[in-house]
Design an enzyme around this catalytic site. Structure first.
Site, PDB file in Angstrom:
ATOM      1  N   ASP A  79       0.817  -1.223   0.000  1.00 54.46           N
ATOM      2  CA  ASP A  79       0.000   0.000   0.000  1.00 54.46           C
ATOM      3  C   ASP A  79       0.851   1.273   0.000  1.00 54.46           C
ATOM      4  O   ASP A  79       2.026   1.260   0.345  1.00 54.46           O
ATOM      5  CB  ASP A  79      -0.968   0.017   1.190  1.00 54.46           C
ATOM      6  CG  ASP A  79      -0.282  -0.206   2.542  1.00 54.46           C
ATOM      7  OD1 ASP A  79       0.752  -0.904   2.587  1.00 54.46           O
ATOM      8  OD2 ASP A  79      -0.781   0.317   3.559  1.00 54.46           O
ATOM      9  N   GLU A 146      -0.715  -2.190   5.185  1.00 48.58           N
ATOM     10  CA  GLU A 146       0.223  -2.187   6.315  1.00 48.58           C
ATOM     11  C   GLU A 146       0.150  -0.867   7.072  1.00 48.58           C
ATOM     12  O   GLU A 146       0.253  -0.827   8.299  1.00 48.58           O
ATOM     13  CB  GLU A 146       1.657  -2.414   5.811  1.00 48.58           C
ATOM     14  CG  GLU A 146       2.701  -2.533   6.927  1.00 48.58           C
ATOM     15  CD  GLU A 146       3.134  -1.204   7.517  1.00 48.58           C
ATOM     16  OE1 GLU A 146       3.375  -1.143   8.730  1.00 48.58           O
ATOM     17  OE2 GLU A 146       3.209  -0.207   6.768  1.00 48.58           O
TER      18      GLU A 146
HETATM   19 ZN    ZN Z   1       5.202   3.343   6.355  1.00 49.98          ZN
HETATM   20 ZN    ZN Z   2       6.436   0.787   5.211  1.00 55.97          ZN
END
Ligand code: ZN
Ligand code: ZN
Length: 407
Positions: A79, A146
């Site tokens: 991401d 994440e």
């Molecule tokens: Zn990051």
């Molecule tokens: Zn990262």
């Protein structure tokens, strides 16, 4: 020729598509939980390489079963961030999105997850193309979200542990601002655990001129904020690492109204699970005791959110990987990563399988290039030797388990 040399002999061929693919990912970043185009591209590539694919929790997992032997899982996060890119690179992102307040915000790979994707795809092809050099199972896991701490949990909630072969060991890597071409390892805790807590305490509202009829939550909250400082200063062993920050304290609307509640947002960072548990328990204990001291009419509430687990590298695995890195890269290109205060949600995956793991850093700053930290709008890893080093690192660590080479 060692298995590693055998497999990495093909890197010139992967490099030829990795560099333009990296630029493509960089120019087309997607926010956490919205990684549809990125996943589609990864899926196309893994299919071409001959991997068996599973779509899990918004991410994708490729499995390459190649005879008897252990199973190695390597995870890449995919991401991007709501950061307007200012690098001026020819392949800089110009993608924007509308934020919650209706404003326009730029999106970019300011954390370098585009490097992670590209390196893992390169390693996946190299391992697929040279199956004669190793034996076992390689699992390439591409994880969404994440940056919001939600992606690894989403994959686990979608049945990850039942849907892929149980690995014996797991790896992940992150591009950081140390020298490009080098890798950094560290045994034990390497990234901090992060916890956020929304604490609500209750008072009794009254007119500002009639405090005797109130239980004042502003005074209560102020007392809590001060007392919370003693968790690190007085309760944590000197030398242990812990941070307790009250990032927000909100109560009331007007000077002449005593409100009926106060809300504190508290952030905690630790490197040790025992310390973490003690700090979180200390917060609850102090808040409850201060409420009691104030005569608060209602129990306080604690809402935990944005929780990142500790990243605690297994010493045996990390030693094996570090020796393999030294054998391949040479001592001067393998550094001690030390402890990084940032947090990651990767470790939930190996923890759910109950397996050891190692998480290492890949340098991204070329000589003479200014160094910017991850999440900076200027963060711009040098394409090479960063992509080569990140790709080689995955292959080298994987073959330390599957290649029959003894590092
Ligand atoms: Zn990051
Ligand atoms: Zn990262």
């Amino acid at each position: 020729m060692s298995a590693t040399e055998n497999v990495l002999a093909g890197i010139a061929r992967t490099r030829a598509w990795q560099e333009p693919l990296y630029q493509q990912f960089h120019a087309h970043p997607e926010l956490s939980g919205q990684e549809g185009q990125t996943v589609a591209e990864i899926t196309r590539r893994l299919t071409d390489f001959g991997y068996a694919l599973q779509s899990v929790g918004g991410g994708v997992v490729g499995v390459l079963a190649n005879g008897p032997g252990p199973t190695v899982l390597t995870r890449a996060d995919i991401d991007a961030l709501p950061v307007t890119e200012l690098t001026g690179l020819p392949y800089a992102s110009t993608v924007t999105a509308t934020d919650e307040s209706g404003g326009t915000v730029g999106i970019s790979h300011a954390c370098g997850h585009d490097v992670h994707i590209t390196c893992l795809l390169g390693a996946a092809q190299l391992l697929a193309d040279h199956r004669d050099a190793w034996s076992g199972t390689f699992v390439a896991l591409f994880q969404p979200a994440e940056e919001t701490a939600a992606g690894s949990r989403a994959m686990l909630d979608d049945g990850l542990t039942e849907r892929v072969p149980r690995p014996d060991v797991a790896f992940a890597q992150h591009v950081l601002s140390h020298a490009a071409g080098s890798v950094g390892t560290h045994p034990g805790p390497v990234l901090s655990a992060g916890d956020s807590v929304r604490v609500t305490v209750f008072g009794k509202g009254s007119h500002g001129s009639m405090p005797h009829l109130s239980v004042d939550p502003v005074v209560l909250a102020a007392s809590i904020v001060l007392r919370l400082q003693t968790i690190v200063a007085r309760e944590t062993q000197p030398g242990e690492f812990a941070v307790v920050t009250v990032g927000s304290s909100v109560a009331g609307t007007k000077s002449n109204i005593i409100p009926d509640r106060a809300v504190l947002l508290v952030n905690v960072r630790t490197y040790d699970e025992q310390v973490r548990k003690h700090v979180l328990a200390g917060i609850e204990r102090i808040v409850r005791a201060e409420c009691e001291a104030s005569g608060s009419p209602q129990e306080p509430t604690f809402e935990y959110y944005d929780q990142y687990p500790l990243t605690d590298n297994d010493p045996t695995v990390t030693d094996r990987v570090t020796r393999a890195f030294r054998a391949h890269f040479g001592d001067e290109r393998v550094v001690d990563l030390g402890r990084v205060t940032a947090s990651e949600d990767f470790s939930r995956i190996p923890d759910a399988f109950g397996i050891p793991y190692s998480y290492w850093g890949v340098g991204g700053t070329a000589p003479g290039q200014p160094s910017y930290p991850n999440h900076s709008p200027y963060f711009a890893p040098a394409i090479q030797p960063t992509l080569d080093a990140g790709t080689e690192a995955i292959v080298v660590a994987t073959l330390a388990y599957l290649g029959g080479d003894q590092p």
